[in-house]
Motif scaffolding. Structure first.
Motif, PDB file in Angstrom:
ATOM      1  N   TRP A   1       0.499  -1.409   0.284  1.00  0.00           N
ATOM      2  CA  TRP A   1      -0.228  -0.206   0.156  1.00  0.00           C
ATOM      3  C   TRP A   1       0.596   1.783   0.196  1.00  0.00           C
ATOM      4  CZ3 TRP A   1      -3.737   3.626   2.603  1.00  0.00           C
ATOM      5  CH2 TRP A   1      -5.055   3.767   2.366  1.00  0.00           C
TER       6      TRP A   1
ATOM      7  N   ILE B   1      -0.683   4.218  -7.526  1.00  0.00           N
ATOM      8  CA  ILE B   1      -0.868   2.130  -8.130  1.00  0.00           C
ATOM      9  C   ILE B   1      -0.759   0.915  -7.364  1.00  0.00           C
ATOM     10  CG2 ILE B   1       0.282   0.632  -9.594  1.00  0.00           C
ATOM     11  CD1 ILE B   1       1.409   2.274 -11.656  1.00  0.00           C
ATOM     12  N   SER B   2       0.306   1.883  -5.988  1.00  0.00           N
ATOM     13  CA  SER B   2       0.058   0.489  -4.734  1.00  0.00           C
ATOM     14  C   SER B   2      -0.782   0.373  -4.191  1.00  0.00           C
ATOM     15  CB  SER B   2       1.119   0.235  -4.090  1.00  0.00           C
ATOM     16  OG  SER B   2       1.560   2.074  -3.301  1.00  0.00           O
TER      17      SER B   2
ATOM     18  N   HIS C   1      -4.331   0.772  -5.239  1.00  0.00           N
ATOM     19  CA  HIS C   1      -4.675  -0.509  -6.492  1.00  0.00           C
ATOM     20  C   HIS C   1      -4.280  -0.940  -7.082  1.00  0.00           C
ATOM     21  CE1 HIS C   1      -5.458   4.004  -5.979  1.00  0.00           C
ATOM     22  NE2 HIS C   1      -6.900   3.682  -6.271  1.00  0.00           N
ATOM     23  N   THR C   2      -3.603  -2.332  -6.512  1.00  0.00           N
ATOM     24  CA  THR C   2      -3.507  -3.398  -7.146  1.00  0.00           C
ATOM     25  C   THR C   2      -4.319  -4.531  -5.685  1.00  0.00           C
ATOM     26  OG1 THR C   2      -1.388  -3.792  -5.246  1.00  0.00           O
ATOM     27  CG2 THR C   2      -0.824  -3.003  -7.117  1.00  0.00           C
ATOM     28  N   ARG C   3      -4.157  -5.769  -6.412  1.00  0.00           N
ATOM     29  CA  ARG C   3      -5.061  -6.835  -5.186  1.00  0.00           C
ATOM     30  C   ARG C   3      -4.880  -6.956  -3.982  1.00  0.00           C
ATOM     31  NH1 ARG C   3      -3.593 -13.192  -6.240  1.00  0.00           N
ATOM     32  NH2 ARG C   3      -1.800 -12.981  -5.786  1.00  0.00           N
ATOM     33  N   GLU C   4      -3.331  -7.126  -4.044  1.00  0.00           N
ATOM     34  CA  GLU C   4      -2.710  -6.796  -2.374  1.00  0.00           C
ATOM     35  C   GLU C   4      -3.223  -5.132  -1.600  1.00  0.00           C
ATOM     36  OE1 GLU C   4      -0.096  -9.159  -4.488  1.00  0.00           O
ATOM     37  OE2 GLU C   4      -0.858  -7.393  -5.582  1.00  0.00           O
ATOM     38  N   GLY C   5      -3.054  -4.460  -2.701  1.00  0.00           N
ATOM     39  CA  GLY C   5      -3.483  -2.566  -1.888  1.00  0.00           C
ATOM     40  C   GLY C   5      -4.488  -2.932  -0.953  1.00  0.00           C
ATOM     41  N   TYR C   6      -5.809  -3.506  -2.656  1.00  0.00           N
ATOM     42  CA  TYR C   6      -7.163  -3.622  -1.670  1.00  0.00           C
ATOM     43  C   TYR C   6      -7.762  -4.500  -0.985  1.00  0.00           C
ATOM     44  CZ  TYR C   6      -8.383  -1.174  -6.311  1.00  0.00           C
ATOM     45  OH  TYR C   6      -8.658   0.102  -7.152  1.00  0.00           O
TER      46      TYR C   6
END
Length: 315
Positions: free
Chosen positions: A179, A274-275, A277-282
């Protein structure tokens, strides 16, 4: 400053002063109505102090504009030779006030809707431009760091010309674990490639003592000596003629800027968006909304890192 040497006269005093007729600060007797920091001038020193101690001086939407306004005020005041940035309470700055950003829905951050990266960039670049006022100020800037300077707090401190940090303080950017990417883009410029990667590829932090050993800080006194050692440096800088300070800073900044600091800042700010709005970030944001940001950070910093809170464990 009483001194017989003519080159140490205050820049704004004397009939031959280039500032003759210019008021030192027409608001000198007023207190600015800042929400996140305080500003005062003490002889040749402007002191900017983050003033949300109950929140770890966490960054809000007001912080970058107020910081830039305070720096501009110091720049325009011919009495001021040096700017000192510090924080009240237990630490310098604990980063963004993510109870607002991570625990609730905010515009352009809904995983079920289209994300516009330029909306994100416009928001985050506004923050980094505010911090960058410390680097681009005409006058030298010194960060006095105690307790903790983590995440977005480092975006502020690394823009200062000098960092004096307590030996037991914690400094670093743990959000690279999920994130976040440091939008200031200054780590490689301050530490060099390998050491910057050592920290940002793990999210590990340095102690103040290690920060001085690595060259991130100029000095790391014991906590009880931080005020005195910072003041010693500040007063030595303040004794210099104002024009000398400006010329030296401009000359040295030209080398730093030639390394591509502005380009690094732009790229890092885009990747920071971008970080989130990644799978991991979400997943991290969803977890923070479920259990609270503090618990989510504890989980982020658990094994194999085991360095939540004041720890600087590096394995």
């Amino acid at each position: 400053m009483a001194d017989a040497a003519p080159w140490r006269r205050p820049a704004h005093e004397g009939p031959d002063s280039p500032y003759a007729g210019v008021p030192a600060d027409d608001r000198a007797d007023s207190t600015p109505a800042f929400r996140t920091l305080t500003y005062e001038v003490d002889e040749r020193v402007a002191r900017i102090t983050f003033n949300r101690p109950e929140h770890g001086n966490a960054i809000t939407v007001d912080t970058p504009t107020e910081l830039a306004a305070a720096v501009e005020r110091a720049d325009l005041d011919p009495r001021v030779h040096v700017i000192v940035v510090s924080g009240r309470g237990k630490g310098f700055c604990g980063g963004y006030d993510l109870t607002a950003f991570a625990e609730q829905a905010i515009p352009n951050h809904d995983p079920g809707k289209t994300w516009d990266p330029m909306v994100d960039y416009a928001m985050m670049s506004r923050f980094t431009r505010g911090y960058a006022s410390l680097l681009h100020a005409d006058k030298p800037t010194v960060a006095k760091v105690h307790g903790f300077c983590v995440a977005g707090g480092t975006d502020i401190a690394l823009h200062c010309d000098q960092i004096v940090i307590a030996a037991d303080a914690k400094i670093g950017y743990p959000p690279t674990r999920v994130w976040g990417v440091p939008s200031a883009g200054l780590w490689a410029h301050r530490l060099g490639d390998q050491r910057a990667k050592r920290l940002l590829l793990t999210g590990d932090c340095l102690s103040g003592r290690e920060a001085a050993e690595w060259g991130l800080a100029i000095e790391a006194p014991e906590p009880a000596d931080l005020d005195d050692r910072t003041e010693n440096l500040v007063q030595r800088i303040a004794a210099m003629p104002l024009n000398q300070l400006m010329m030296v800073k401009l000359a040295l900044n030209s080398a730093l800027l030639a390394q591509g600091v502005e380009n690094s800042r732009m790229i890092s700010t885009v990747f920071d968006g971008i970080s989130r709005h990644t799978r991991e970030g979400y997943a991290f944001a969803a977890r923070a909304a479920e259990v609270g940001f503090k618990q989510a950070v504890q989980e982020r910093d658990a094994a194999p890192y085991d360095d939540f809170g004041p720890s600087t464990n590096k394995g």
